[in-house]
Design a protein around this motif. Structure first.
Motif, PDB file in Angstrom:
ATOM      1  N   LEU A  25       0.838  -1.195   0.000  1.00 24.20           N
ATOM      2  CA  LEU A  25       0.000   0.000   0.000  1.00 24.20           C
ATOM      3  C   LEU A  25       0.873   1.245   0.000  1.00 24.20           C
ATOM      4  O   LEU A  25       1.941   1.270   0.616  1.00 24.20           O
ATOM      5  CB  LEU A  25      -0.910   0.011   1.228  1.00 24.20           C
ATOM      6  CG  LEU A  25      -1.946  -1.114   1.313  1.00 24.20           C
ATOM      7  CD1 LEU A  25      -2.609  -1.126   2.681  1.00 24.20           C
ATOM      8  CD2 LEU A  25      -2.997  -0.959   0.225  1.00 24.20           C
ATOM      9  N   SER A  26       0.411   2.286  -0.685  1.00 25.91           N
ATOM     10  CA  SER A  26       1.160   3.541  -0.721  1.00 25.91           C
ATOM     11  C   SER A  26       1.108   4.233   0.633  1.00 25.91           C
ATOM     12  O   SER A  26       0.234   3.969   1.464  1.00 25.91           O
ATOM     13  CB  SER A  26       0.582   4.464  -1.793  1.00 25.91           C
ATOM     14  OG  SER A  26      -0.705   4.926  -1.398  1.00 25.91           O
ATOM     15  N   GLU A  27       2.042   5.143   0.848  1.00 26.49           N
ATOM     16  CA  GLU A  27       2.058   5.912   2.099  1.00 26.49           C
ATOM     17  C   GLU A  27       0.785   6.741   2.231  1.00 26.49           C
ATOM     18  O   GLU A  27       0.242   6.891   3.334  1.00 26.49           O
ATOM     19  CB  GLU A  27       3.287   6.822   2.144  1.00 26.49           C
ATOM     20  CG  GLU A  27       4.584   6.084   2.395  1.00 26.49           C
ATOM     21  CD  GLU A  27       4.572   5.331   3.727  1.00 26.49           C
ATOM     22  OE1 GLU A  27       4.091   5.898   4.729  1.00 26.49           O
ATOM     23  OE2 GLU A  27       5.027   4.169   3.756  1.00 26.49           O
ATOM     24  N   GLU A  28       0.303   7.277   1.110  1.00 21.40           N
ATOM     25  CA  GLU A  28      -0.928   8.077   1.155  1.00 21.40           C
ATOM     26  C   GLU A  28      -2.124   7.222   1.579  1.00 21.40           C
ATOM     27  O   GLU A  28      -2.950   7.650   2.385  1.00 21.40           O
ATOM     28  CB  GLU A  28      -1.201   8.704  -0.203  1.00 21.40           C
ATOM     29  CG  GLU A  28      -0.201   9.769  -0.633  1.00 21.40           C
ATOM     30  CD  GLU A  28       1.041   9.189  -1.294  1.00 21.40           C
ATOM     31  OE1 GLU A  28       1.890   9.981  -1.718  1.00 21.40           O
ATOM     32  OE2 GLU A  28       1.156   7.949  -1.370  1.00 21.40           O
ATOM     33  N   ALA A  29      -2.200   6.004   1.057  1.00 25.40           N
ATOM     34  CA  ALA A  29      -3.295   5.108   1.432  1.00 25.40           C
ATOM     35  C   ALA A  29      -3.207   4.722   2.892  1.00 25.40           C
ATOM     36  O   ALA A  29      -4.225   4.680   3.601  1.00 25.40           O
ATOM     37  CB  ALA A  29      -3.282   3.861   0.545  1.00 25.40           C
ATOM     38  N   LEU A  30      -1.997   4.459   3.372  1.00 23.95           N
ATOM     39  CA  LEU A  30      -1.815   4.093   4.778  1.00 23.95           C
ATOM     40  C   LEU A  30      -2.227   5.246   5.700  1.00 23.95           C
ATOM     41  O   LEU A  30      -2.825   5.021   6.760  1.00 23.95           O
ATOM     42  CB  LEU A  30      -0.360   3.713   5.030  1.00 23.95           C
ATOM     43  CG  LEU A  30       0.085   2.372   4.412  1.00 23.95           C
ATOM     44  CD1 LEU A  30       1.600   2.217   4.511  1.00 23.95           C
ATOM     45  CD2 LEU A  30      -0.615   1.202   5.094  1.00 23.95           C
ATOM     46  N   GLN A  31      -1.942   6.471   5.295  1.00 23.71           N
ATOM     47  CA  GLN A  31      -2.344   7.623   6.104  1.00 23.71           C
ATOM     48  C   GLN A  31      -3.862   7.727   6.197  1.00 23.71           C
ATOM     49  O   GLN A  31      -4.413   8.025   7.266  1.00 23.71           O
ATOM     50  CB  GLN A  31      -1.755   8.903   5.515  1.00 23.71           C
ATOM     51  CG  GLN A  31      -0.251   9.022   5.668  1.00 23.71           C
ATOM     52  CD  GLN A  31       0.320  10.226   4.952  1.00 23.71           C
ATOM     53  OE1 GLN A  31      -0.410  11.099   4.467  1.00 23.71           O
ATOM     54  NE2 GLN A  31       1.635  10.292   4.852  1.00 23.71           N
ATOM     55  N   VAL A  32      -4.548   7.462   5.081  1.00 21.07           N
ATOM     56  CA  VAL A  32      -6.012   7.507   5.098  1.00 21.07           C
ATOM     57  C   VAL A  32      -6.564   6.375   5.961  1.00 21.07           C
ATOM     58  O   VAL A  32      -7.496   6.580   6.750  1.00 21.07           O
ATOM     59  CB  VAL A  32      -6.576   7.432   3.665  1.00 21.07           C
ATOM     60  CG1 VAL A  32      -8.094   7.333   3.703  1.00 21.07           C
ATOM     61  CG2 VAL A  32      -6.157   8.652   2.865  1.00 21.07           C
TER      62      VAL A  32
END
Length: 326
Positions: free
Chosen positions: A215-222
Motif C-alpha cells: 500500500l502507498s504511504e498516502e493510502a496508509l495515512q487515510v
C-alpha cells in the motif's frame, strides 16, 4: 429617487439572471450518473440519530454487493449501506467521518477494492461532485483540499458545477430536466442499491495466484485516519474484500495492516464455497453481484458479526426502522 431605484434594478436584474443561469445550468448539466449517489446520501441523513449498529462503506462493490436487509431479516442486525459508486479510499474516509457525526455503530464494514486508490490533486469529477450532499465539516475540508490541491478553479467548479459540467450541453437527456432527488428507495433498502439482476457467467481466479503489492504511504495515512476516528467512537472495524473476476493485489497488505491495528480482515475470495457463491447466477458483470449474490454476502457477513460482536436483535425492538409494509 426613482432614477436611483431604476439604476439599481438595472444592475441587480442582470446579476440575478446570470446567477439563475449558473445555478440551474449546473443542475441541468450535472452528470446524471451521480443522481443515485445524492439520493443515497440524503437517505442516510434522514435517519434518526444513533439508530444504526452496523455501517457498510466502499465503492459499488459494497453498495451493490451487500444487501443489508438480509442482515436484518436473518440476524436482526440494524445495518445501513453507506457505500457509493467509485468511492476511492479517501472518499470512503469522508463517508466514515460523516456517518459518525450522527450514528454510533458498533461495527463498520469497509470494502477494500479501492484501498490503494485516492483522489489527489485532480480536477472535479463525479465522485467528488456527489460529496456536495455531505454537510461541511473539518473532514470534508481536508478531503477537498486533498482532492483539489489548493487550486481555486477546482473549488469554484465544486460550488458552481456549471464550471465543471458545461460541456454536458451536448449530452442532455430527458432525465437532465427531471428532479431525481427522491431518496425513499434508498431509505427502503437501507442504502443498498438494487441494480441489475440479469446474471452472466464469470470466471473467478484462485486468489492464491494473485500478485501482491504494498500500500502507498498516502493510502496508509487515510487508513490510519479511518482507524483513529473509529477508535474514538468505539466502532470495531472489519475490512473485507468482495470476490470478483479480476485479481486483487492487497490481500497480504490488508491482512498485515489489520493485525497491526487491531482490526479484522476478511478475504471473501477464500469463502466463495462457504458462501455458496455461484459464478453463473450471482454476478451481472465481472465486478458486481446480482441481488442473489449480494444477499449471500450479507448473510455471511451478518453471521460473522453476530458470532463475534454484541449487537442488538432489532427484530425484537418495537417500531424499529427495518420493518417493512407488506
Amino acid at each position: 429617487m426613482k432614477q436611483v431605484m431604476k439604476t439599481i434594478a438595472r444592475c441587480i436584474i442582470p446579476i440575478c439572471m446570470i446567477g439563475a443561469v449558473i445555478y440551474y445550468g449546473g443542475k441541468l448539466f450535472r452528470p446524471l450518473s451521480t443522481d443515485p449517489s445524492f439520493k443515497a446520501i440524503d437517505a442516510f441523513h434522514s435517519l434518526p440519530e444513533d439508530t444504526i449498529e452496523v455501517m457498510v462503506y466502499g465503492s459499488s462493490h459494497a453498495q451493490i454487493g451487500v444487501n443489508v436487509m438480509e442482515m436484518y431479516e436473518r440476524y436482526g442486525i440494524g445495518a445501513y449501506n453507506y457505500g457509493n459508486k467509485w468511492q476511492n479510499i479517501n472518499t470512503t474516509a469522508l463517508f466514515v467521518h460523516d456517518s459518525l457525526r450522527t450514528q454510533s455503530p458498533k461495527v463498520v464494514l469497509i470494502e477494500t477494492y479501492h484501498v490503494n486508490d485516492l483522489r489527489i490533486d485532480i480536477d472535479m469529477n463525479g465522485e467528488i461532485y456527489y460529496t456536495k450532499a455531505i454537510p461541511f465539516s473539518d473532514a470534508k475540508k481536508r478531503y477537498l483540499d486533498q482532492c483539489f490541491g489548493g487550486h481555486l478553479k477546482r473549488y469554484l467548479s465544486y460550488y458552481i458545477p456549471f464550471v465543471a459540467f458545461h460541456k454536458n450541453w451536448d449530452h442532455l437527456q430527458e432525465g437532465s430536466f427531471q428532479d431525481n432527488s427522491d431518496p425513499s428507495d434508498f431509505r427502503e433498502s437501507m442504502g443498498y442499491r438494487r441494480f441489475k439482476d440479469e446474471p452472466v457467467k464469470i470466471d473467478i481466479k484462485d486468489y492464491r495466484t494473485f500478485e501482491q503489492e504494498s500500500l502507498s504511504e498516502e493510502a496508509l495515512q487515510v487508513l490510519d485516519d479511518i482507524v483513529s476516528v473509529c477508535n474514538e467512537n468505539n466502532a470495531e472495524i472489519i475490512f473485507y474484500t468482495a470476490p470478483y473476476a479480476l485479481e486483487y493485489h492487497y490481500i497480504d497488505a490488508m491482512e498485515q495492516y489489520a493485525r497491526d491495528h487491531g482490526c479484522t480482515y476478511l478475504n471473501l475470495f477464500e469463502k466463495i464455497d462457504e458462501m455458496g457463491i455461484d459464478c453463473e447466477t450471482d454476478f451481472y458483470d465481472d465486478h458486481h453481484m446480482t441481488i442473489k449474490g449480494a444477499t449471500k454476502v450479507a448473510d455471511h457477513l451478518g453471521r460473522y458479526i453476530v458470532d463475534h460482536y454484541d449487537v442488538t436483535d432489532m427484530r425484537k425492538v418495537d417500531g424499529n426502522l427495518w420493518e417493512r409494509d407488506d
